[in-house]
Design an enzyme around this catalytic site. Structure first.
Site, PDB file in Angstrom:
ATOM      1  N   GLU A  36       1.079  68.844  76.203  1.00 14.07           N
ATOM      2  CA  GLU A  36       1.204  68.813  74.564  1.00 14.07           C
ATOM      3  C   GLU A  36       2.536  68.154  74.409  1.00 14.07           C
ATOM      4  O   GLU A  36       3.768  68.440  74.785  1.00 14.07           O
ATOM      5  CB  GLU A  36       1.487  70.414  74.278  1.00 14.07           C
ATOM      6  CG  GLU A  36       1.591  70.299  72.537  1.00 14.07           C
ATOM      7  CD  GLU A  36       2.383  71.345  71.972  1.00 14.07           C
ATOM      8  OE1 GLU A  36       3.472  71.588  72.565  1.00 14.07           O
ATOM      9  OE2 GLU A  36       2.366  71.762  71.133  1.00 14.07           O
ATOM     10  N   ASP A  43       3.466  73.130  77.597  1.00 15.70           N
ATOM     11  CA  ASP A  43       3.989  73.253  76.331  1.00 15.70           C
ATOM     12  C   ASP A  43       5.307  72.301  75.891  1.00 15.70           C
ATOM     13  O   ASP A  43       6.067  72.097  76.687  1.00 15.70           O
ATOM     14  CB  ASP A  43       4.552  74.562  76.104  1.00 15.70           C
ATOM     15  CG  ASP A  43       4.959  74.874  74.652  1.00 15.70           C
ATOM     16  OD1 ASP A  43       3.791  74.996  73.790  1.00 15.70           O
ATOM     17  OD2 ASP A  43       6.055  74.966  74.307  1.00 15.70           O
TER      18      ASP A  43
HETATM   19  C1  NOJ Z   1       3.941  74.345  71.002  1.00 16.14           C
HETATM   20  C2  NOJ Z   1       2.964  75.629  70.889  1.00 16.14           C
HETATM   21  O1  NOJ Z   1       1.838  75.143  70.773  1.00 16.14           O
HETATM   22  C3  NOJ Z   1       3.646  76.454  69.734  1.00 16.14           C
HETATM   23  O2  NOJ Z   1       2.938  77.517  69.230  1.00 16.14           O
HETATM   24  C4  NOJ Z   1       5.127  76.840  69.834  1.00 16.14           C
HETATM   25  O3  NOJ Z   1       5.538  77.359  68.843  1.00 16.14           O
HETATM   26  C5  NOJ Z   1       5.846  75.836  70.436  1.00 16.14           C
HETATM   27  N1  NOJ Z   1       5.251  74.701  71.372  1.00 16.14           N
HETATM   28  C6  NOJ Z   1       7.214  76.224  70.985  1.00 16.14           C
HETATM   29  O4  NOJ Z   1       6.865  76.610  72.180  1.00 16.14           O
END
Ligand code: NOJ
Ligand code: MG
Length: 595
Positions: A309, A235
């Site tokens: 991500e 993430d």
């Molecule tokens: C990306 C995640 O997909 C999202 O849902 C989240 O709020 C943020 N990162 C923080 O972790």
């Protein structure tokens, strides 16, 4: 082909693809220990909204385990679970208070172990979300760091802040803006310092300049690997590192201002985050975790995958793949279908953007395509429901890893969530006037299983988010029964992924007109596959014979739900008539003998 022959061919084809089996004589993609991740379909589960097994209105692990056959039926080989760890749920699990425990609303560790065991039996891979950038204000890391407990003093990014020379008041260390509005610096009374929080104030960033943090988070990875998981989706990578204040005269440098009209200092977009995002030293962390996974994989030769991500520009995104000496992420998410393309895009935009990604992917690395996730409006809502099948065709036919967000295989649309029902921190922080721009609740509404109470998601009187209003007509049960449905198209496409042409074949992308997009996939000695999609609002006649790799006669493999073409139909390549929104996948194989 006469009508009877076409019907027989269609039956043969449906049988072959419905089994999700070796359509082209190829083994199940996930059986390949090394390259399974390239060949299969990844499916993102948002556990809170998938299936509630205990009637509390919240999806849970048993709900997933009990419905696992669904993935096999759909032709999905790998499931990625959004966070299931202990959390106060400020950001619905992306705020983790214990990285080694299962959140009680989702079940127990035993439930998780049962989930993994069943997945193994069904030959499904399990990928967990890994959220290294931040923890939760309820985590021990935060509490111990606030108390300056030995070994934890620097677990977070702490700073005294600045003293205003005029009135002596204390101000945040820099002008950095949080992703969820407000300053990225939060004052802590007890410690009398600011801590960094790139997301909500309950999500303190961990300090990756402290080797103890890296060690701890690496051991979290090993903990879950030992539980049998097949990899991680990592993430928020662009926020892992910030500028080193020691290199900036001892204070965190301000990000330059964007001067975007109408955006205040507390709003995202006020600054250009050159010091608070996409820092070069982020990539070294990715490389270290890749090495950890590779080391682990040596035990049994099975790849443990890393999907990452990072919403970043093309250059910074491609760097996640690694460099000339070190491997990085297997799948640095390609968000172009979210950030660069939408319902206004035409065929030329589509060719341009997909070619751009394919061009910049480092040599020897593998592309990927993300169409939707829990942070963005649903694909059916962004592009229009008429393009759902065409986009799923692209997901499966473009060269690279295919990723589907739960519900997009049914063409689920954003649900309506009133201000009163809004629970997403990003929506809540934006306030009643702006919540609809920022809230991610609409794309998180419960999975639409059938037309019973709560769409079959839960037996509770109230679900954590309302079910989208259209569930009576848009649901899985109905799509399974209907002769044609988004789900059936999806299933035929997922089955086709086993074909060597889609795994290894060359590609050609063309705009046949402003609105007609075409893609071909070819591999010597194997069938040629192609797709065509009319993105416009009027009828078009496409001349696909300009694609010299195609035969003169094309056989329909699968067509969008409103198409008048049926599997097994033969069509002349030089004159393919397409209604608005119609999309078709063709094969060169004669359907009676499909290999
Ligand atoms: C990306 C995640 O997909 C999202 O849902 C989240 O709020 C943020 N990162 C923080 O972790
Ligand atoms: Mg539940």
């Amino acid at each position: 082909m006469n009508a009877l022959a076409a019907t027989i061919a269609a039956i043969i084809l449906t049988t072959l693809s419905a089994e999700g089996a070796a359509v082209d004589g190829d083994p199940n993609p996930v059986d390949d220990p090394k390259d399974w991740w390239r060949k299969t379909v990844f499916y993102q589960i948002y556990p809170r909204s998938f299936k509630d097994s205990d009637g509390d209105g919240i999806g849970d692990l048993r709900g997933i385990t009990q419905n696992m056959e669904y993935f096999v039926d759909a032709g999905i080989g790998a499931i990625w679970l959004s966070p299931i760890f202990k959390s106060p749920m400020v950001d619905f699990g992306y705020d983790i208070s214990d990285f080694r425990e299962i959140h009680y609303e989702y079940g127990t560790m035993q439930d998780f172990e049962d989930l993994v065991a069943k997945a193994k039996k069904l030959n499904l891979k399990v990928v967990l979300d890994f959220v290294p950038n931040h923890s939760s204000t309820e985590s021990d890391y935060f509490k111990l760091s606030v108390n300056r407990t030995a070994g934890y003093e620097d677990f977070l990014v702490w700073d005294d802040g600045l003293i205003d020379p005029v009135d002596n008041s204390r101000k945040p260390p820099s002008n950095w803006v949080s992703q969820f509005q407000g300053s990225a610096w939060q004052w802590n009374e007890q410690r009398q310092q600011y801590y960094l929080r790139q997301f909500s104030e309950q999500q303190p960033d961990l300090n990756y300049r402290n080797p103890a943090v890296m060690k701890e988070m690496s051991s979290v990875l090993t903990f879950w690997l030992d539980k049998g998981v097949d990899g991680f989706r990592v993430d928020a990578l662009p926020y892992m590192m910030e500028a080193d204040k020691e290199l900036h005269g001892g204070r965190y440098p301000d990000d330059p201002l964007s001067y975007a009209p109408g955006i205040g200092p507390d709003e995202l977009g006020y600054t250009v985050p050159i010091y608070s995002k996409d820092q070069e030293d982020t990539y070294a962390i990715v490389i270290q975790w890749r090495a950890l996974l590779d080391e682990y994989s040596k035990k049994d030769g099975k790849t443990r995958v890393m999907l990452t991500e990072g919403y970043a520009n093309l250059t910074m995104t491609m760097k996640y793949y690694g460099n000339s000496t070190h491997e990085g992420s297997y799948v640095p998410f390609n968000f172009d279908f979210i950030t660069e393309l939408n319902g206004k895009s035409n065929a030329r935009d589509l060719v341009y953007k997909t070619t751009r990604w394919l061009t910049y992917v480092p040599t020897g690395k593998y592309p990927n395509w993300v169409f939707g996730n829990h942070d963005n409006s649903r694909v059916a809502t962004r592009f229009g429901s008429h393009l759902v099948d065409g986009l799923n065709m692209l997901d499966m036919l473009l060269p690279g890893v295919a990723i589907t967000y739960q519900g997009d295989e049914l063409g689920m649309e954003d649900g309506y969530v009133s201000w009163e029902d809004t629970v997403d921190v990003s929506g809540c922080n934006a306030g009643q006037d702006k919540y609809q721009t920022f809230s991610r609740d609409p794309e998180r509404t419960p999975f639409q299983w059938d037309n019973t109470t709560n769409a079959g998601f839960s037996s509770a009187t109230k679900t954590w988010l309302p079910v989208a209003q259209n569930y009576m007509t848009l649901n899985l049960a109905r799509q399974k029964e209907s002769p044609r449905s988004h789900f059936k198209v999806y299933k035929a496409l997922a089955a086709a992924r086993a074909k060597p042409t889609l795994q290894e074949g060359a590609w050609n992308l063309r705009a046949l007109s402003d609105q007609v997009f075409a893609l071909t996939r070819t591999l010597e000695g194997h069938e040629t596959l192609s797709m065509v999609m009319n993105m416009g609002s009027g009828r078009e006649t496409a001349d696909m014979s300009v694609l010299k790799e195609l035969p003169q006669t094309l056989n329909v493999y699968v067509a969008s739900i409103d198409s008048n073409k049926n599997p097994g139909d033969s069509i002349q390549a030089n004159s393919v008539s397409l209604e608005a929104g119609e999309s078709v996948v063709f094969t060169s194989a004669s359907l009676e003998c499909s290999s």
